[in-house]
Design a protein around this motif. Structure first.
Motif, mmCIF file in Angstrom:
data_model
loop_
_atom_site.group_PDB
_atom_site.id
_atom_site.type_symbol
_atom_site.label_atom_id
_atom_site.label_comp_id
_atom_site.label_asym_id
_atom_site.label_seq_id
_atom_site.Cartn_x
_atom_site.Cartn_y
_atom_site.Cartn_z
ATOM 1 N N ASN A 164 41.072 38.080 39.895
ATOM 2 C CA ASN A 164 41.094 38.179 41.360
ATOM 3 C C ASN A 164 42.366 38.837 41.867
ATOM 4 O O ASN A 164 42.340 39.551 42.873
ATOM 5 N N SER A 195 41.439 42.563 41.116
ATOM 6 C CA SER A 195 40.246 43.148 41.721
ATOM 7 C C SER A 195 40.358 43.319 43.224
ATOM 8 O O SER A 195 39.849 44.303 43.783
ATOM 9 N N GLN A 196 41.005 42.381 43.905
ATOM 10 C CA GLN A 196 41.104 42.503 45.358
ATOM 11 C C GLN A 196 41.937 43.709 45.762
ATOM 12 O O GLN A 196 41.611 44.421 46.706
ATOM 13 N N HIS A 240 40.552 31.878 45.495
ATOM 14 C CA HIS A 240 40.821 32.390 46.838
ATOM 15 C C HIS A 240 42.307 32.706 47.016
ATOM 16 O O HIS A 240 42.666 33.722 47.621
ATOM 17 N N GLY A 293 42.948 35.865 45.341
ATOM 18 C CA GLY A 293 42.373 36.972 46.088
ATOM 19 C C GLY A 293 43.223 37.370 47.283
ATOM 20 O O GLY A 293 43.433 38.565 47.544
ATOM 21 N N ALA A 309 45.085 40.984 47.427
ATOM 22 C CA ALA A 309 44.881 41.961 48.501
ATOM 23 C C ALA A 309 46.214 42.386 49.113
ATOM 24 O O ALA A 309 46.454 43.578 49.351
ATOM 25 N N ASP A 315 44.402 46.824 37.606
ATOM 26 C CA ASP A 315 43.149 46.064 37.560
ATOM 27 C C ASP A 315 42.500 46.161 36.181
ATOM 28 O O ASP A 315 41.946 45.186 35.669
ATOM 29 N N GLY A 321 41.171 33.503 55.150
ATOM 30 C CA GLY A 321 41.600 33.252 53.777
ATOM 31 C C GLY A 321 42.366 31.951 53.652
ATOM 32 O O GLY A 321 42.150 31.174 52.710
#
Length: 433
Positions: free
Chosen positions: A33, A36-37, A159, A162, A166, A185, A274
C-alpha cells in the motif's frame, strides 16, 4: 537461551491472535500500500507528461480495471484450488515486472499510450488473481472470537499505509519524477512477494479433487446465491460503490473548483476521510457488535452524506467533518462484513466468495464514472448528487428488510463447514453467540 521473561515480553507485544501468518500478511500489505498509492498518482502524471490528456488518463485507468473485472472469478476459483500463498506470490511477481517495465519506459523516454495501457492491464490482471487469494488467506489465518479485532488492525495498517503512500508518492513525484515512484512500487511488490512466500499453509486442509474450474465456479455461485444476506449486501454495494465513485471522483473535484476554492479544500476533505477510516478501525478494535450485519448496514447510511454535502455545498470544515464520519462508518461496515464472511463461509470457499464480492463491488464503477457526465448534463449537478444520496439511503433501507441481515449474530467460534442452509432464518444465523 530464551528466558520465561523474554517469552512473556514477546507475548505482551504480540497478541495471541496475531500469529505468524497474520503478521506476515499485515507487513506485506503495508509495504504494497505504501508503494501502490503513490504509483497510482505517478501513472496519471506519466500519461500527462508524455503528452496525454485527461481522456488518456482515463484510458489507462480503464485498462487496469477491465482485466480486474474479467479475471476476478477465475482468480477466486484458482485460489481455492491451489495453495493461496503461491497465487499471491505469482500475482506480486507479475505486478513487480509490469511496474518495473512501466518505470523503465517512463525513465528512458516517452512511452506510447498503448504501452502504458498494456502494462496497466497486466497490473489489473495481477490484482484480479491476488485479491481473492489474499482475502481467503487472511481469513484462514485468524480464528476465535478476536477475528474482528484482527481484521480491524489489518485494515487500519492498510489505510494508514495508503494515506502515507499517497502523501509520500506525491512528494517524490515532485522531487524525483513519476518513473522513480513507479520503480519504488515495483520494489515494494518484490519485497511483499518475498514476505508472502514464507506464509505457512499447513493448517489449511488439502483440497479435494474437483470437477474442474467451471464446476468450482458453479459451486461458488451456489454458495453465494444460497445466502440471502450475502447476495443482498453485495448487490447493494454494487450500486453504492458506483454512485459514491461518481460523486467523489467526478463531481467532487468539480464542486471544489467551482464552489470551494480549488483542489486544496477537496484534498483536505479526502484526507479527513482517510483519517476517519483509521479512526473507524480503532473503534472496531474495541467494539464487538453482537448483530454483525445489522450494525454494519446501519453504518452505511452516513455514506449518503458526502453527496448531500457536495450538493448544498457545505463549507470546507463541515465537508471535512462529514468525510471523517464517512470514513469511520465505512470501517465499521468493513470489519463487520469481514467478520461475517469469516464466520459463515466454509474455509475452502473463501476465495471464490471473495471474488464474487469483489466483482459486485467494482463491476459497476466504470459505468457510473462514464455516466456521471451525461447525468450532470441531463439533470444538473445538484440533482445528480442528491440522486446519489437517495440511492444509498433507499438501497440500505431495502437491505435491512432481509431477515438474515438483521439476525446474523456473532459467534465465538468459526464455522468451517456450514451448509448453505445454515444462512437461512431458521439456521445458525439467528442463533445467539
Amino acid at each position: 537461551m530464551t528466558s520465561p521473561a523474554d517469552v512473556g515480553l514477546r507475548r505482551a507485544r504480540r497478541p495471541e491472535w496475531a500469529g505468524r501468518n497474520y503478521t506476515l500478511l499485515t507487513a506485506a500489505a503495508v509495504v504494497t500500500n505504501l508503494g501502490s498509492q503513490g504509483a497510482l498518482i505517478a501513472a496519471a502524471f506519466a500519461v500527462l507528461e508524455s503528452g496525454g490528456d485527461a481522456g488518456d488518463v482515463g484510458l489507462v485507468a480503464a485498462a487496469r480495471t477491465v482485466p480486474l473485472v474479467l479475471f476476478l472469478l477465475v482468480g477466486g476459483a484458482l485460489a481455492d484450488r491451489l495453495p493461496r500463498h503461491r497465487v499471491m506470490v505469482a500475482a506480486n511477481s507479475l505486478n513487480c515486472l509490469s511496474q518495473g517495465a512501466f518505470a523503465a519506459l517512463v525513465l528512458t523516454g516517452e512511452p506510447a499510450l498503448w504501452q502504458m495501457m498494456l502494462l496497466a492491464g497486466l497490473g489489473g490482471t495481477g490484482h484480479a488473481f491476488f485479491s481473492p487469494a489474499s482475502e481467503g488467506m487472511l481469513m484462514s489465518s485468524v480464528s476465535g472470537d478476536q477475528a474482528g479485532r484482527a481484521f480491524a488492525l489489518y485494515r487500519m495498517a492498510m489505510h494508514g499505509a495508503g494515506i502515507g503512500g499517497a502523501a509520500l508518492g506525491g512528494a517524490l513525484i515532485a522531487v524525483l519524477g513519476a518513473g522513480w515512484v513507479l520503480a519504488i512500487d515495483s520494489v515494494a511488490f518484490l519485497i511483499a512477494g518475498a514476505l508472502r512466500a514464507f506464509l505457512d499453509v499447513g493448517h489449511i486442509p488439502a483440497r479435494e479433487a474437483g470437477g474442474g474450474m467451471l464446476a468450482d465456479l458453479r459451486d461458488g455461485w451456489r454458495e453465494f446465491t444460497g445466502r440471502p444476506w450475502l447476495w443482498a449486501v453485495v448487490t447493494q454495494f454494487a450500486v453504492v460503490n458506483a454512485v459514491v465513485t461518481a460523486a467523489e471522483a467526478v463531481y467532487g473535484p468539480l464542486v471544489a473548483r467551482d464552489e470551494l476554492g480549488g483542489p486544496g479544500p477537496w484534498g483536505l476533505a479526502l484526507a479527513a476521510f482517510g483519517a476517519g477510516t483509521v479512526g473507524g478501525a480503532l473503534v472496531m478494535m474495541r467494539w464487538r457488535p453482537r448483530r454483525l450485519l445489522l450494525a454494519g448496514s446501519l453504518s452505511v447510511f452516513p455514506l449518503a452524506l458526502p453527496s448531500a454535502g457536495l450538493a448544498v455545498p457545505l463549507p470546507v470544515w463541515a465537508l471535512a467533518a462529514v468525510m471523517f464520519l464517512t470514513g469511520v462508518s465505512i470501517e465499521i461496515f468493513g470489519v463487520s462484513w469481514m467478520t461475517a464472511l469469516h464466520q459463515e463461509i466454509p474455509e475452502e470457499k473463501l476465495s471464490r466468495i471473495s471474488a464474487y464480492d469483489w466483482l459486485g463491488s467494482i463491476g459497476m464503477v466504470p459505468l457510473a464514472a462514464a455516466l456521471a457526465g451525461p447525468a450532470e448534463s441531463a439533470f444538473g449537478r445538484t440533482s445528480a448528487l442528491w440522486g446519489c444520496s437517495a440511492l444509498i439511503v433507499l438501497l440500505t433501507a431495502a437491505v435491512l428488510t432481509v431477515p438474515d441481515v438483521r439476525r446474523l449474530t456473532r459467534r465465538t467460534e468459526k464455522v468451517t463447514a456450514a451448509p448453505v442452509a445454515s444462512a437461512s432464518a431458521e439456521g445458525a444465523v439467528g442463533r445467539p453467540g
